[in-house]
Design an enzyme around this catalytic site. Structure first.
Site, PDB file in Angstrom:
ATOM      1  N   LYS A 162       0.833  -1.202   0.000  1.00 53.34           N
ATOM      2  CA  LYS A 162       0.000   0.000   0.000  1.00 53.34           C
ATOM      3  C   LYS A 162       0.869   1.254   0.000  1.00 53.34           C
ATOM      4  O   LYS A 162       0.694   2.141  -0.839  1.00 53.34           O
ATOM      5  CB  LYS A 162      -0.921   0.014   1.220  1.00 53.34           C
ATOM      6  CG  LYS A 162      -1.864   1.211   1.253  1.00 53.34           C
ATOM      7  CD  LYS A 162      -2.584   1.330   2.578  1.00 53.34           C
ATOM      8  CE  LYS A 162      -1.698   1.989   3.609  1.00 53.34           C
ATOM      9  NZ  LYS A 162      -2.418   2.337   4.850  1.00 53.34           N
TER      10      LYS A 162
ATOM     11  N   ASP B 100      -6.317   0.889   0.973  1.00 55.60           N
ATOM     12  CA  ASP B 100      -6.412   1.236   2.392  1.00 55.60           C
ATOM     13  C   ASP B 100      -7.791   0.826   2.909  1.00 55.60           C
ATOM     14  O   ASP B 100      -8.545   0.143   2.206  1.00 55.60           O
ATOM     15  CB  ASP B 100      -6.142   2.726   2.603  1.00 55.60           C
ATOM     16  CG  ASP B 100      -7.280   3.611   2.103  1.00 55.60           C
ATOM     17  OD1 ASP B 100      -8.193   3.107   1.411  1.00 55.60           O
ATOM     18  OD2 ASP B 100      -7.260   4.818   2.413  1.00 55.60           O
TER      19      ASP B 100
END
Length: 306
Positions: free
Chosen positions: A174, A192
């Protein structure tokens, strides 16, 4: 892997200046050059029982187009001036808000402007600066560790490859894709908590593992869309499609959302749930909420419409 579906549905098995390509694209209107990014392991895209793969792709891409009009300037809401600052800020953003990080990093970067400076910092002094971000001891360990790795292994420069970034302390896929997409102009999907919540509500996937979500959603869009898609979804999750009480009655993509009705559907009450964050809420384009509903108060047009 489970069953796959064929196309016909049959089962078959900003306050700081950002000197980045993405920022320049907003300022100049010129497209950012797209380079290859490593993809997660492949996972079968499984449309819902009543939606073909083709309909799913069309609906997903239409949602992204709608969100692009609502959030034309969507961008990372972390303040940064270079790849190193973005990398550190993204690591610090875990389990806290971007606003809190933006309030903390100016003091950090003023005292330790380069990886070399931060690598040589006194941990206790860094902890004191990062205390407002929460989990400050673990985050201090991560930012000192990644700064040391950048200094020793990459000449003090943030690498522009996924395989190098994920080797740095505290950096996962991420964080790596945030940096690649916004500091290097390389496509990536940022999975996320907002992204996970929304793509599941929209029935793009039922996966819960971030890497699998990344692979499934990535298969629905061309790579050139991945970074902007991430911004659109995350902005929508922060402003309208909240975790506990989404503002369904004020949502511009209500006709395309299978989860319509999970939140407040009354237009006036829904408006009060909208959150105005950094960058504002570009509501000029939003139609009156009732315009998205049919006479019976249900989303219109039908889901999957082109």
């Amino acid at each position: 892997m489970g069953e796959q579906s064929s196309g016909d549905g049959r089962k078959t098995g900003k306050t700081a200046k950002k000197v980045t390509p993405a920022k320049k694209a907003v300022a100049t209107g010129k497209p950012v050059a797209v380079k290859k990014a490593a993809s997660a392991k492949k996972v079968a895209v499984r449309p819902s029982a009543d939606e073909s793969r083709t309909a799913l792709v069309r609906r997903a891409r239409r949602i992204n187009r709608e969100l692009a009009e609502v959030y034309p300037y969507a961008h990372p809401e972390l303040d940064f001036e270079n790849p190193f600052q973005l990398l550190v800020a993204t690591v610090l953003s875990a389990q806290t808000t971007d606003l809190r990080v933006n309030q903390t990093t100016p003091a950090l970067f003023a005292k330790y402007p380069t990886p070399e400076d931060l690598a040589a910092a006194n941990p206790e002094e860094v902890e004191e600066i990062l205390r407002p971000c929460g989990f400050f001891r673990a985050k201090t360990k991560s930012v000192l560790g990644l700064s040391k790795a950048l200094t020793e292994d990459f000449g003090g420069e943030v690498p522009g490859r996924l395989e190098d970034l994920v080797k740095l302390p505290g950096v996962g896929r991420k964080t790596a894709f945030v940096v690649l997409g916004n500091a290097f102009g390389r496509p990536g999907i940022t999975v996320d908590t907002h992204f996970q919540r929304l793509v599941r509500r929209w029935k793009w996937t039922e996966e819960t593992d971030p890497d699998k979500i990344e692979a499934v959603v990535g298969a629905l869009f061309p790579k050139s869309d991945w970074t902007d898609l991430s911004h659109h979804v995350i902005w929508h999750g922060r402003r309208i499609c909240h975790a506990r009480k989404p503002a369904c009655g004020a949502c511009p993509i209500a006709p395309l959302c299978p989860a319509y009705g999970e939140g407040e559907t009354d237009p006036e009450k829904a408006k009060k749930l909208l959150k105005y964050e950094k960058g504002g809420f570009p509501g000029q384009r939003l139609k009156p909420p009732q315009a998205y509903l049919d006479a019976g108060g249900k989303p219109a047009p039908p889901l999957g419409a082109a």
